[in-house]
Motif scaffolding. Structure first.
Motif, PDB file in Angstrom:
ATOM      1  N   MET A  41       0.832  -1.210   0.000  1.00 57.87           N
ATOM      2  CA  MET A  41       0.000   0.000   0.000  1.00 57.87           C
ATOM      3  C   MET A  41       0.863   1.256   0.000  1.00 57.87           C
ATOM      4  N   LEU A  42       1.925   1.229   0.799  1.00 59.66           N
ATOM      5  CA  LEU A  42       2.817   2.397   0.862  1.00 59.66           C
ATOM      6  C   LEU A  42       3.511   2.629  -0.472  1.00 59.66           C
ATOM      7  N   TYR A  43       3.893   1.526  -1.121  1.00 53.66           N
ATOM      8  CA  TYR A  43       4.554   1.620  -2.414  1.00 53.66           C
ATOM      9  C   TYR A  43       3.641   2.306  -3.435  1.00 53.66           C
ATOM     10  N   TYR A  44       2.367   1.872  -3.454  1.00 49.21           N
ATOM     11  CA  TYR A  44       1.436   2.472  -4.407  1.00 49.21           C
ATOM     12  C   TYR A  44       1.104   3.921  -4.046  1.00 49.21           C
ATOM     13  N   THR A  45       1.110   4.223  -2.749  1.00 48.90           N
ATOM     14  CA  THR A  45       0.872   5.616  -2.345  1.00 48.90           C
ATOM     15  C   THR A  45       2.019   6.501  -2.833  1.00 48.90           C
ATOM     16  N   LEU A  46       3.227   5.981  -2.689  1.00 52.63           N
ATOM     17  CA  LEU A  46       4.417   6.710  -3.139  1.00 52.63           C
ATOM     18  C   LEU A  46       4.347   6.953  -4.653  1.00 52.63           C
ATOM     19  N   LEU A  47       3.942   5.901  -5.374  1.00 53.37           N
ATOM     20  CA  LEU A  47       3.810   6.043  -6.825  1.00 53.37           C
ATOM     21  C   LEU A  47       2.753   7.094  -7.176  1.00 53.37           C
ATOM     22  N   THR A  48       1.653   7.098  -6.412  1.00 55.71           N
ATOM     23  CA  THR A  48       0.578   8.070  -6.670  1.00 55.71           C
ATOM     24  C   THR A  48       1.112   9.485  -6.543  1.00 55.71           C
ATOM     25  N   ILE A  49       1.834   9.742  -5.444  1.00 52.99           N
ATOM     26  CA  ILE A  49       2.322  11.100  -5.195  1.00 52.99           C
ATOM     27  C   ILE A  49       3.357  11.496  -6.263  1.00 52.99           C
ATOM     28  N   ALA A  50       4.263  10.562  -6.572  1.00 50.29           N
ATOM     29  CA  ALA A  50       5.272  10.855  -7.600  1.00 50.29           C
ATOM     30  C   ALA A  50       4.586  11.092  -8.958  1.00 50.29           C
ATOM     31  N   GLY A  51       3.579  10.261  -9.245  1.00 48.69           N
ATOM     32  CA  GLY A  51       2.841  10.401 -10.500  1.00 48.69           C
ATOM     33  C   GLY A  51       2.131  11.737 -10.586  1.00 48.69           C
ATOM     34  N   LEU A  52       1.508  12.113  -9.481  1.00 48.66           N
ATOM     35  CA  LEU A  52       0.805  13.404  -9.445  1.00 48.66           C
ATOM     36  C   LEU A  52       1.773  14.544  -9.713  1.00 48.66           C
ATOM     37  N   TYR A  53       2.945  14.459  -9.092  1.00 49.25           N
ATOM     38  CA  TYR A  53       3.944  15.501  -9.274  1.00 49.25           C
ATOM     39  C   TYR A  53       4.371  15.581 -10.747  1.00 49.25           C
ATOM     40  N   TYR A  54       4.661  14.396 -11.322  1.00 48.58           N
ATOM     41  CA  TYR A  54       5.150  14.367 -12.703  1.00 48.58           C
ATOM     42  C   TYR A  54       4.079  14.850 -13.686  1.00 48.58           C
ATOM     43  N   THR A 368      -9.219   4.327  -3.260  1.00 46.88           N
ATOM     44  CA  THR A 368     -10.088   5.404  -3.739  1.00 46.88           C
ATOM     45  C   THR A 368      -9.287   6.695  -3.942  1.00 46.88           C
ATOM     46  N   THR A 369      -8.302   6.917  -3.073  1.00 43.43           N
ATOM     47  CA  THR A 369      -7.457   8.106  -3.224  1.00 43.43           C
ATOM     48  C   THR A 369      -6.709   8.064  -4.559  1.00 43.43           C
ATOM     49  N   GLN A 370      -6.265   6.874  -4.944  1.00 39.95           N
ATOM     50  CA  GLN A 370      -5.575   6.743  -6.238  1.00 39.95           C
ATOM     51  C   GLN A 370      -6.517   7.115  -7.392  1.00 39.95           C
ATOM     52  N   LEU A 371      -7.760   6.644  -7.289  1.00 40.32           N
ATOM     53  CA  LEU A 371      -8.718   6.950  -8.355  1.00 40.32           C
ATOM     54  C   LEU A 371      -8.969   8.454  -8.431  1.00 40.32           C
ATOM     55  N   MET A 372      -9.105   9.061  -7.250  1.00 41.57           N
ATOM     56  CA  MET A 372      -9.368  10.511  -7.203  1.00 41.57           C
ATOM     57  C   MET A 372      -8.156  11.293  -7.713  1.00 41.57           C
TER      58      MET A 372
END
Lengths: 430, 255
Positions: A41-54, A368-372
């Motif tokens: 879960m933490l790994y995917y959260t990290l990817l989400t934040i990095a993805g959002l930034y990029y 759900t946060t990833q989807l949002m």
């Protein structure tokens, strides 16, 4: 694959014996799985934040002095329903260099030939190619044929239902050229028929998440991207060195990604290069398509575990991801279902205090946060999309287990009978 | 559609806030609950990107902290459920505010874009017979090319109201525009908006005498409307166009 299954069954038996004889306590086993799950879960959260930034940061526009020659390859098998719109989009592509568009007609029985032929007669850039019959059937063989008859410095693959935006190709080329070790570049796939029904809406959101996490996030953190099967550019030299597409791979894009990464090349992600694609509008078509994709991924899992060299350098990111999703995650998912059913029938009762309910809640929140986040990056917030995101965990996401079991059964059956897994074409809609 | 969405988000926000207030009132000082009124302000003031990243960080970190507490304090199912509900309520509250702020700002952004687009597409300026800048430039280009070919000359006459008091500028713009429009050859010359404070008129196929006639006509009509002090504040400039170039600014009026 059989080896993988035997290993999993063996691991389960060992765990069971260890628990039975108190070598491993149930509490420690629970803690271990919880920690593993939390790491995921933490790994995917990290990817989400990095993805959002990029995704949200400004990308400098690059301009080349001379644009290399590019061949667009469009595998087409009975694509009459969508081909006209696809070719309309293709001829509108803005590309300052030499560009050839090849419609690779794979023995179509509908009006594909007629449509492609008409465009071939009118436009210099469009070429209608009849692919000779052969085995194994599928996109990989057709693409290999396309590579034989074309000569451009780069080739770009588009599915026959794709409508790239005018600047999509030029942006891929500019990005591929700006990195010396790039094997090509990968663009973004958006859903053309998102508003058709709840299924297409869910697929669209899923794609947005994939672009955000797997593509943008992973590229930003690990400088590694994945080919998406469409809107992807690859250097001819690279694929020649790799010996072309693996004709037995059903998920040819994922398989090629691994070989490209293995050779030390990488694939930059270009979110601003957009193509619009039609997605399945009925559950039957969706199940058929996803079963094929999952079988393709099982083939890659098998390769990952049996062919040496899949855990070196950047390959490790891809290999671990494959194993995490298609082996570890699925194993624990099935375990949790079994546990739940045994609990319901009062056959298994565990009295250790681990906040399982809250763990479930956190995973729902992160999902759900990833989807949002994907919608925030795409600016695609609508009340219907938000509502869809809230119910996706309970509906769309749960289909994964069914699809996985279905694919696994078909895969094992085919292996047992030593059959080549056929390539099913996704049904198109007008 | 957006209006309905904003209404739904607003209702969600109000209800979740009331629920939160009701749930937390007994366990904490009500002043602390008012902290939930801060996010709406932050969401409106800060950039969209920062807001969203903060929001995501809050969602994930807060849920992980509570999960840690659940582990350490060995919560039973009932306590876990209570915290799940409380956390979900806080998120609903924040989500509805975020969505409200995002939709409101996107509405205002869209509105501004549309306004600019309408201005760009408008042929005439509202309340006047004046051509919009875009339309004036378009017609001017055609007329000047035609004048060059026919070896005709003409003038651009600029009248500025910049020095008039701020309050009367709006009415003066309309008045001066109408006077100019009434003073030129309607099917031959064109009158347009140069900018918010300058009106421009294109006189085609005419010489200095023709220009003087039109100018005098305009002056006499303006003198009926304006006091001598106000009239002196109007700024005039001319620029030659067409076959023979006249020494004047090419970038606009030197008013």
């Amino acid at each position: 694959m059989r080896k993988v299954l035997i290993s999993m069954v063996f691991a389960s038996i060992v765990i069971f014996i260890a628990v039975f004889y108190d070598l491993i306590t149930m509490k420690n086993l629970l803690l271990f799985t919880t920690v593993l799950f939390l790491i995921l879960m933490l790994y995917y959260t990290l990817l989400t934040i990095a993805g959002l930034y990029y995704r949200t940061k400004e990308h400098k526009s690059i301009s080349l002095e001379k644009y290399p020659s590019v061949d667009i390859l469009i595998p087409a098998h009975n694509e009459g329903v969508v081909l006209k719109e696809t070719l309309d989009a293709m001829v509108k592509l803005h590309y300052p260099g030499e560009l050839n568009i090849y419609v690779l007609n794979d023995n179509s029985k509908d009006d594909t030939s007629e449509i492609a032929g008409e465009y071939d007669e009118i436009y210099h850039r469009v070429h209608h190619i009849l692919v000779p019959p052969g085995e194994p059937k599928g996109k990989s063989r057709v693409l290999n044929y396309g590579l034989q008859i074309s000569h451009g410095e780069y080739f770009c693959v588009y599915d026959a239902d794709n409508q790239p935006e005018e600047e999509a190709l030029v942006q891929l080329v500019e990005m591929a050229h700006s990195y010396t070790n790039a094997a090509g570049a990968v663009g973004y796939v958006r859903t053309l028929n998102e508003r058709k029904n709840f299924l297409t809406r869910m697929i669209s959101i899923e794609f947005q998440v994939f672009q955000l996490l797997m593509q943008a996030g992973r590229w930003h953190l690990f400088r590694t991207g994945s080919l998406t099967g469409t809107n992807m550019l690859v250097k001819r030299k690279v694929i020649q060195e790799l010996g072309g597409y693996d004709p037995y791979a059903i998920a040819e894009d994922a398989e090629l990604t691994l070989r490209i990464t293995q050779q030390g090349f990488f694939l930059p992600i270009v979110p601003q290069s957009v193509t619009w694609e039609q997605e399945p509008e009925t559950i039957q078509v969706y199940i058929k398509q996803r079963t094929r994709w999952l079988q393709g991924n099982l083939y890659i899992v098998e390769k990952t575990l049996t062919v040496p060299g899949y855990f070196k350098g950047k390959m490790m990111v891809h290999s671990i991801h494959q194993l995490m999703v298609y082996v570890v995650f699925w194993f624990f998912l099935v375990l949790s279902y079994v546990w739940f059913v045994l609990g319901v029938f009062d056959l298994l009762y565990i009295s250790y205090t681990i906040p399982l309910m809250f763990i479930w809640y956190v995973s729902y929140i992160i999902y759900t946060t990833q989807l949002m986040s994907a919608q925030a990056a795409e600016n695609s917030f609508t009340p219907r999309n938000i509502f869809t995101s809230f119910i996706m965990y309970f509906t769309y996401a749960q289909l994964f287990s069914y699809l996985f079991v279905r694919s696994l059964v078909f895969y094992i059956k085919a292996k047992k009978k030593q059959q080549v897994i056929g390539w099913d074409k996704t049904t198109r809609f007008k | 559609m957006v209006r309905r969405s904003i209404s739904i988000a607003f209702v969600l926000w109000v209800f979740s806030f009331l629920f939160l207030y009701n749930s937390l009132n007994s366990v904490t000082d009500p002043v602390w609950i008012l902290i939930f009124l801060v996010p709406p302000i932050l969401f409106l003031v800060m950039s969209e990107k920062t807001t969203f990243l903060l929001f995501i960080a809050f969602t994930v970190i807060s849920s992980l902290i509570i999960l840690g507490m659940a582990f350490v304090l060995k919560w039973n199912s009932y306590t876990q459920l209570e915290w799940v509900m409380l956390h979900a309520l806080v998120l609903v509250n924040l989500w509805s505010v975020y969505v409200l702020a995002k939709w409101s700002s996107s509405l205002s952004r869209d509105n501004k874009q549309l306004q600019n687009r309408v201005i760009e597409l408008e042929e005439y300026i509202a309340d006047t017979k004046l051509l919009s800048k875009r339309e004036f430039e378009k017609q001017k280009e055609i007329i000047v090319t035609s004048m060059d070919r026919k070896k005709e000359k003409g003038f651009l006459l600029y009248i500025g109201i910049e020095k008039l008091p701020r309050r009367v500028k709006q009415t003066s713009f309309v008045k001066v525009s109408n006077v100019i429009y009434e003073s030129v050859r309607k099917h031959f010359d064109i009158v347009g908006k140069y900018d918010d404070q300058v009106i421009v008129c294109l006189l085609q196929n005419t010489d200095e005498d023709g220009l003087a006639i039109v100018k005098n006509r305009i002056i006499s009509r303006l003198k009926i409307i304006y006091t001598p002090e106000a009239f002196d504040k109007l700024q005039w400039n001319t620029e030659g166009i067409g076959y023979i170039d006249f020494p004047a600014s090419k970038e606009g009026p030197q008013i």
